[in-house]
Design a protein around this motif. Structure first.
Motif, PDB file in Angstrom:
ATOM      1  N   LEU A  11      14.060  62.048 -99.793  1.00 26.08           N
ATOM      2  CA  LEU A  11      13.073  63.013-100.280  1.00 26.08           C
ATOM      3  C   LEU A  11      12.597  62.643-101.681  1.00 26.08           C
ATOM      4  O   LEU A  11      11.563  63.127-102.138  1.00 26.08           O
ATOM      5  N   ASN A  12      13.358  61.794-102.340  1.00 26.95           N
ATOM      6  CA  ASN A  12      13.015  61.318-103.681  1.00 26.95           C
ATOM      7  C   ASN A  12      12.380  59.930-103.565  1.00 26.95           C
ATOM      8  O   ASN A  12      13.067  58.970-103.202  1.00 26.95           O
ATOM      9  N   PRO A  13      11.095  59.779-103.869  1.00 30.87           N
ATOM     10  CA  PRO A  13      10.424  58.485-103.680  1.00 30.87           C
ATOM     11  C   PRO A  13      10.943  57.387-104.599  1.00 30.87           C
ATOM     12  O   PRO A  13      10.658  56.209-104.377  1.00 30.87           O
ATOM     13  N   LEU A  43      13.874  49.584 -90.944  1.00 33.19           N
ATOM     14  CA  LEU A  43      14.303  50.441 -92.038  1.00 33.19           C
ATOM     15  C   LEU A  43      13.474  51.716 -92.112  1.00 33.19           C
ATOM     16  O   LEU A  43      12.283  51.707 -91.792  1.00 33.19           O
ATOM     17  N   ALA A  44      14.098  52.779 -92.567  1.00 33.90           N
ATOM     18  CA  ALA A  44      13.403  54.055 -92.735  1.00 33.90           C
ATOM     19  C   ALA A  44      12.450  53.992 -93.927  1.00 33.90           C
ATOM     20  O   ALA A  44      12.573  53.137 -94.807  1.00 33.90           O
ATOM     21  N   LYS A  45      11.509  54.917 -93.932  1.00 33.03           N
ATOM     22  CA  LYS A  45      10.623  55.123 -95.075  1.00 33.03           C
ATOM     23  C   LYS A  45      11.079  56.381 -95.807  1.00 33.03           C
ATOM     24  O   LYS A  45      11.887  57.162 -95.296  1.00 33.03           O
ATOM     25  N   HIS A  46      10.513  56.608 -96.985  1.00 28.26           N
ATOM     26  CA  HIS A  46      10.721  57.876 -97.659  1.00 28.26           C
ATOM     27  C   HIS A  46       9.964  58.983 -96.917  1.00 28.26           C
ATOM     28  O   HIS A  46       8.974  58.713 -96.230  1.00 28.26           O
ATOM     29  N   PHE A  47      10.438  60.208 -97.057  1.00 31.53           N
ATOM     30  CA  PHE A  47       9.659  61.345 -96.584  1.00 31.53           C
ATOM     31  C   PHE A  47       8.349  61.391 -97.371  1.00 31.53           C
ATOM     32  O   PHE A  47       8.334  61.178 -98.580  1.00 31.53           O
ATOM     33  N   VAL A  65       9.088  69.301-102.815  1.00 29.44           N
ATOM     34  CA  VAL A  65      10.286  69.672-102.057  1.00 29.44           C
ATOM     35  C   VAL A  65      10.807  71.005-102.575  1.00 29.44           C
ATOM     36  O   VAL A  65      10.980  71.185-103.780  1.00 29.44           O
ATOM     37  N   ILE A  66      11.024  71.931-101.661  1.00 28.06           N
ATOM     38  CA  ILE A  66      11.692  73.187-102.000  1.00 28.06           C
ATOM     39  C   ILE A  66      13.037  73.182-101.289  1.00 28.06           C
ATOM     40  O   ILE A  66      13.099  73.133-100.061  1.00 28.06           O
ATOM     41  N   ARG A  67      14.101  73.198-102.076  1.00 25.42           N
ATOM     42  CA  ARG A  67      15.450  73.145-101.512  1.00 25.42           C
ATOM     43  C   ARG A  67      16.096  74.524-101.584  1.00 25.42           C
ATOM     44  O   ARG A  67      16.056  75.193-102.623  1.00 25.42           O
ATOM     45  N   ILE A  68      16.716  74.921-100.467  1.00 19.49           N
ATOM     46  CA  ILE A  68      17.434  76.190-100.418  1.00 19.49           C
ATOM     47  C   ILE A  68      18.909  75.901-100.167  1.00 19.49           C
ATOM     48  O   ILE A  68      19.273  75.317 -99.145  1.00 19.49           O
ATOM     49  N   PRO A 109      13.090  60.892 -91.717  1.00 16.06           N
ATOM     50  CA  PRO A 109      11.663  60.682 -91.991  1.00 16.06           C
ATOM     51  C   PRO A 109      10.835  60.339 -90.762  1.00 16.06           C
ATOM     52  O   PRO A 109       9.684  60.773 -90.651  1.00 16.06           O
ATOM     53  N   TRP A 110      11.391  59.571 -89.832  1.00 12.52           N
ATOM     54  CA  TRP A 110      10.606  59.181 -88.661  1.00 12.52           C
ATOM     55  C   TRP A 110      10.223  60.388 -87.806  1.00 12.52           C
ATOM     56  O   TRP A 110       9.214  60.352 -87.093  1.00 12.52           O
TER      57      TRP A 110
END
Length: 216
Positions: free
Chosen positions: A152-154, A180-184, A189-192, A87-88
């Motif tokens: 990717l999931n808040p 600590l990281a944050k959420h994206f 979200v499109i996952r392939i 995310p950063w």
């Protein structure tokens, strides 16, 4: 019509450049203004990729500046084509998107088998522009991809044992821990998946186009 930022997220060798080209081709056919911004482009010398750690911070800054210029020019679709695994790494781009009322799509490509990433990175006469990323770095990036994937999931609770926020130290040329990281930050979200990769090349452009012209 919506204005959209696409954040590509993938380990090198996942095929994000091919997917990006499919999107761009479809959008241009429909007269949608689109611009790609990739830090890797600054490392190209002719048709060869020449990485220089001393230039990394400078080139990231240049890429972000050009990205911001595209926003100021109200380009309809802007693609950040970096690896963006954590995310950063995406935050400078998504912050600009929010400040300027762009919607954010994260296009995330799950890694393939390690051997396929290694093969895709080999520089050959047929692929002089391959990046030559070393096996140990690819292993680390695949691990980091999955380590941060749930952000990717808040609704996922941030795990202080694995979701680390980093910052880039310009002096040591390394990332260092910064809490600590944050959420994206994204709207969609499109996952392939690897087994979908070839088939989705036929449809991903139309899928993005529909998101742009949708009134919902």
């Amino acid at each position: 019509m919506k204005t959209i930022i696409i954040i590509n997220r993938a380990v090198p060798g996942s095929g994000k450049t091919t997917i990006t080209n499919c999107i761009v081709d479809e959008l241009k056919k429909n007269n949608i203004d689109v611009k790609i911004h990739s830090t890797d482009e600054y490392f190209m010398v002719g048709n060869r990729y020449v990485f220089d750690i001393e230039k990394l911070d400078e080139y990231h800054s240049k890429n972000l500046e050009e990205f911001e210029n595209s926003i100021k020019n109200r380009v309809e679709v802007i693609i950040c084509d970096n690896t963006n695994i954590m995310p950063w790494q995406t935050e400078p781009y998504t912050k600009l998107a929010r400040e300027n009322n762009y919607q954010i799509i994260v296009l995330t490509l799950d890694p393939r088998e390690l051997e396929k990433h290694i093969e895709a990175q080999k520089v050959t006469p047929q692929k002089p522009d391959a990046h030559g990323v070393e096996e140990e770095i690819l292993k680390r990036m695949i691990n980091e991809y999955y380590q941060y994937d749930d952000l990717l999931n808040p609704r996922i609770v941030i795990d202080e044992t694995k979701h680390i926020h980093y910052k880039w130290n310009k002096e040591t040329k390394q990332k260092e821990i910064d809490g600590l990281a944050k959420h994206f930050d994204c709207d969609k979200v499109i996952r392939i998946l690897p087994n979908e990769y070839r088939e989705i090349q036929k449809t991903i452009g139309a899928k993005i186009l529909n998101l742009i012209i949708s009134k919902k």
